[in-house]
Design a protein around this motif. Structure first.
Motif, PDB file in Angstrom:
ATOM      1  N   ARG A 155       0.825  -1.202   0.000  1.00 36.96           N
ATOM      2  CA  ARG A 155       0.000   0.000   0.000  1.00 36.96           C
ATOM      3  C   ARG A 155       0.862   1.256   0.000  1.00 36.96           C
ATOM      4  O   ARG A 155       0.563   2.233  -0.701  1.00 36.96           O
ATOM      5  CB  ARG A 155      -0.922  -0.006   1.216  1.00 36.96           C
ATOM      6  CG  ARG A 155      -2.100  -0.982   1.105  1.00 36.96           C
ATOM      7  CD  ARG A 155      -2.764  -1.187   2.450  1.00 36.96           C
ATOM      8  NE  ARG A 155      -3.168   0.087   3.051  1.00 36.96           N
ATOM      9  CZ  ARG A 155      -3.345   0.250   4.361  1.00 36.96           C
ATOM     10  NH1 ARG A 155      -3.137  -0.772   5.195  1.00 36.96           N
ATOM     11  NH2 ARG A 155      -3.705   1.418   4.827  1.00 36.96           N
ATOM     12  N   ASN A 192      -6.860  11.896  -2.066  1.00 38.50           N
ATOM     13  CA  ASN A 192      -7.183  10.629  -1.398  1.00 38.50           C
ATOM     14  C   ASN A 192      -5.929   9.804  -1.140  1.00 38.50           C
ATOM     15  O   ASN A 192      -5.772   9.210  -0.070  1.00 38.50           O
ATOM     16  CB  ASN A 192      -8.184   9.830  -2.235  1.00 38.50           C
ATOM     17  CG  ASN A 192      -9.545  10.484  -2.299  1.00 38.50           C
ATOM     18  OD1 ASN A 192      -9.892  11.295  -1.447  1.00 38.50           O
ATOM     19  ND2 ASN A 192     -10.322  10.148  -3.322  1.00 38.50           N
ATOM     20  N   GLN A 193      -5.021   9.758  -2.126  1.00 37.13           N
ATOM     21  CA  GLN A 193      -3.775   9.006  -1.967  1.00 37.13           C
ATOM     22  C   GLN A 193      -2.893   9.620  -0.872  1.00 37.13           C
ATOM     23  O   GLN A 193      -2.251   8.907  -0.107  1.00 37.13           O
ATOM     24  CB  GLN A 193      -3.005   8.948  -3.287  1.00 37.13           C
ATOM     25  CG  GLN A 193      -3.636   8.053  -4.347  1.00 37.13           C
ATOM     26  CD  GLN A 193      -4.634   8.800  -5.203  1.00 37.13           C
ATOM     27  OE1 GLN A 193      -5.210   9.800  -4.791  1.00 37.13           O
ATOM     28  NE2 GLN A 193      -4.849   8.306  -6.431  1.00 37.13           N
ATOM     29  N   GLN A 196      -4.276   8.633   2.425  1.00 32.76           N
ATOM     30  CA  GLN A 196      -3.916   7.230   2.658  1.00 32.76           C
ATOM     31  C   GLN A 196      -2.478   7.117   3.147  1.00 32.76           C
ATOM     32  O   GLN A 196      -2.166   6.320   4.039  1.00 32.76           O
ATOM     33  CB  GLN A 196      -4.091   6.425   1.373  1.00 32.76           C
ATOM     34  CG  GLN A 196      -5.523   6.147   0.966  1.00 32.76           C
ATOM     35  CD  GLN A 196      -5.595   5.420  -0.365  1.00 32.76           C
ATOM     36  OE1 GLN A 196      -4.740   4.599  -0.681  1.00 32.76           O
ATOM     37  NE2 GLN A 196      -6.611   5.734  -1.154  1.00 32.76           N
ATOM     38  N   HIS A 199      -2.136   7.745   6.867  1.00 35.20           N
ATOM     39  CA  HIS A 199      -2.628   6.619   7.662  1.00 35.20           C
ATOM     40  C   HIS A 199      -1.624   5.455   7.649  1.00 35.20           C
ATOM     41  O   HIS A 199      -1.392   4.811   8.679  1.00 35.20           O
ATOM     42  CB  HIS A 199      -3.990   6.155   7.137  1.00 35.20           C
ATOM     43  CG  HIS A 199      -5.099   7.122   7.404  1.00 35.20           C
ATOM     44  ND1 HIS A 199      -5.502   7.478   8.674  1.00 35.20           N
ATOM     45  CD2 HIS A 199      -5.902   7.825   6.560  1.00 35.20           C
ATOM     46  CE1 HIS A 199      -6.498   8.339   8.606  1.00 35.20           C
ATOM     47  NE2 HIS A 199      -6.762   8.575   7.331  1.00 35.20           N
TER      48      HIS A 199
END
Length: 438
Positions: A155, A192-193, A196, A199
């Motif tokens: 990820r 959004n990336q 991410q 996180h």
């Protein structure tokens, strides 16, 4: 399914609290980022209740511990970059460019520092990506065949490779057009990336922090088993993780032998051992390391303890009534069919010996019948143990006291049976209380 516990249990086991001395949260809190600290607190508040999730997190921490990876990232650029992310999402590059022109004009006309702050936050965002790329490179360089962090690592790789920032330099001012490009990139096209990424970095921060504590304190990892297992909990050389000189003990509970009746004198170590069991059970459900040579456990729905139950002046409850209400609330959870680990230290010590004997015996006999739960009950009233000898699901253990020259010494070794120690009066005589009173 959410793990069940309450404030009393969290307090008894000293689990939470950044500013609380000796808390388990502080014990594992080596994180580098504010977001990592918040995630660590969330993990402490929400233990896991599925076998796969627990064993997966344990395996990830163990893997990061094995490869010895560090988390080299400062909190300051992360916080600046987060502040940058609070900006409104532009509709496109033209909107970003107009916004940057407006900030630059304010700087020229009104000596505003908004444009400089904007540039600083842009650099912070780039620095976060560069640091994330270094972390990814170290992970790939150290990667072993059985990589339990592969999913999280993948990820991280996907986010870094999908956001096109590689050709930008860090150590120079950016033009208005470049600043607008960054804003459109980070706040619009790849927002959004970017979120991410943060996180993922926080998760790595927490897992690496816990792995470093496991290495330093030589901790191991419990293995979660399925609900159909006969063994409820089994451990070898189990210790309290925060006590560096703790004495380890082995322990086992099953569906057929699901209640430990624990006796021993004051200061013999009963309460510390019960806290050890509770803390280890809780950490195991978090997927965190514990202090033992080996531990397996059946995943349960929660834990309740009654170790330091205070009276309640506002409610008008005496210490004994507070104990009764505590037992009542736990009894409701158990009778509802929940699979729980329950620890009662010195049941009903707030009342007279006769009532305490009757109540402890009656409650213990009934609790022992709930085979999907595990119980540990301690008491000074050893006669209750003698009355329970024919109860097939009860195991008897005690913490011994050895008298050396009329002075008690404590081994802290869990021993099979019921104590016969009665040293209370000897200790009172040793402290010369009666002589002081004349």
């Amino acid at each position: 399914m959410q793990f069940i516990t309450d404030k009393q249990t969290l307090a008894d086991l000293n689990l939470l609290g950044k500013y609380k001395s000796g808390s388990l949260f502080n014990f594992f809190n080596r994180v580098k980022t504010k977001g990592g600290e918040l995630l660590l607190e969330e993990m402490f508040r929400t233990p896991l209740t599925d076998v796969v999730g627990i064993n997966s997190r344990s395996a990830s921490i163990r893997y990061l511990q094995k490869i010895g990876i560090g988390f080299e990232m400062d909190n300051e650029p992360l916080e600046d970059a987060l502040q940058y992310l609070t900006g409104a999402r532009p509709s496109g590059f033209i909107a970003s460019l107009l916004g940057c022109y407006r900030l630059k004009i304010q700087e020229i006309l009104y000596h505003s520092d908004s444009f400089q702050v904007h540039q600083q936050q842009t650099k912070a965002m780039l620095q976060v990506f560069r640091s994330a790329n270094i972390l990814l490179g170290n992970l790939e360089k150290l990667e072993e065949k059985d990589n339990s962090c592969k999913s999280l690592q993948s990820r991280l790789s996907e986010v870094i490779k999908n956001v096109p920032i590689q050709h930008f330099e860090l150590d120079r001012p950016y033009s208005l057009q470049e600043t607008a490009q960054f804003q459109d990139l980070f706040l619009n096209k790849f927002r959004n990336q970017v979120e991410q990424l943060f996180h993922i970095l926080y998760e790595f921060d927490v897992l690496i922090s816990v792995a470093s504590v496991a290495t330093e304190r030589k901790l191991s990892y419990a293995k979660a088993s399925k609900e159909d297992s006969d063994i409820l909990m089994e451990a070898e050389n189990l210790k309290h993780p925060t006590l560096s000189d703790a004495i380890g003990n082995s322990f086992s509970l099953s569906r057929e032998k699901n209640l430990v009746f624990l006796t021993g004198a004051n200061m013999a170590g009963k309460s510390t051992w019960m806290k050890t069991l509770g803390v280890s059970f809780y950490l195991a459900h978090m997927g965190f390391p514990i202090a033992a040579d080996r531990m397996t456990f059946q995943v349960m729905e929660g834990i309740f303890t009654s170790i330091n139950v205070p009276d309640d002046i506002n409610a008008g409850w005496s210490h004994f009534y507070a104990e009764v209400m505590r037992v009542k609330s736990v009894a409701k959870e158990v009778s509802d069919g929940k699979r729980l680990f329950v620890l009662f230290d010195e049941l009903f010590k707030g009342t007279n010996v006769k009532d305490a004997y009757d109540a402890t015996l009656a409650v213990t006999e009934r609790l022992a019948g709930y085979k999907t739960c595990a119980f540990v009950i301690s008491t000074h009233i050893i006669e209750v143990g003698e009355a329970l000898l024919n109860t097939p699901s009860v195991i008897f253990r005690y913490m011994p006291t050895i008298m050396v020259n009329s002075k008690p010494q404590y081994t802290y070794h869990l021993t099979e049976g019921i104590t016969t120690d009665r040293q209370g009066m000897i200790i009172i005589e040793n402290e010369k209380i009666l002589e002081i009173l004349g």
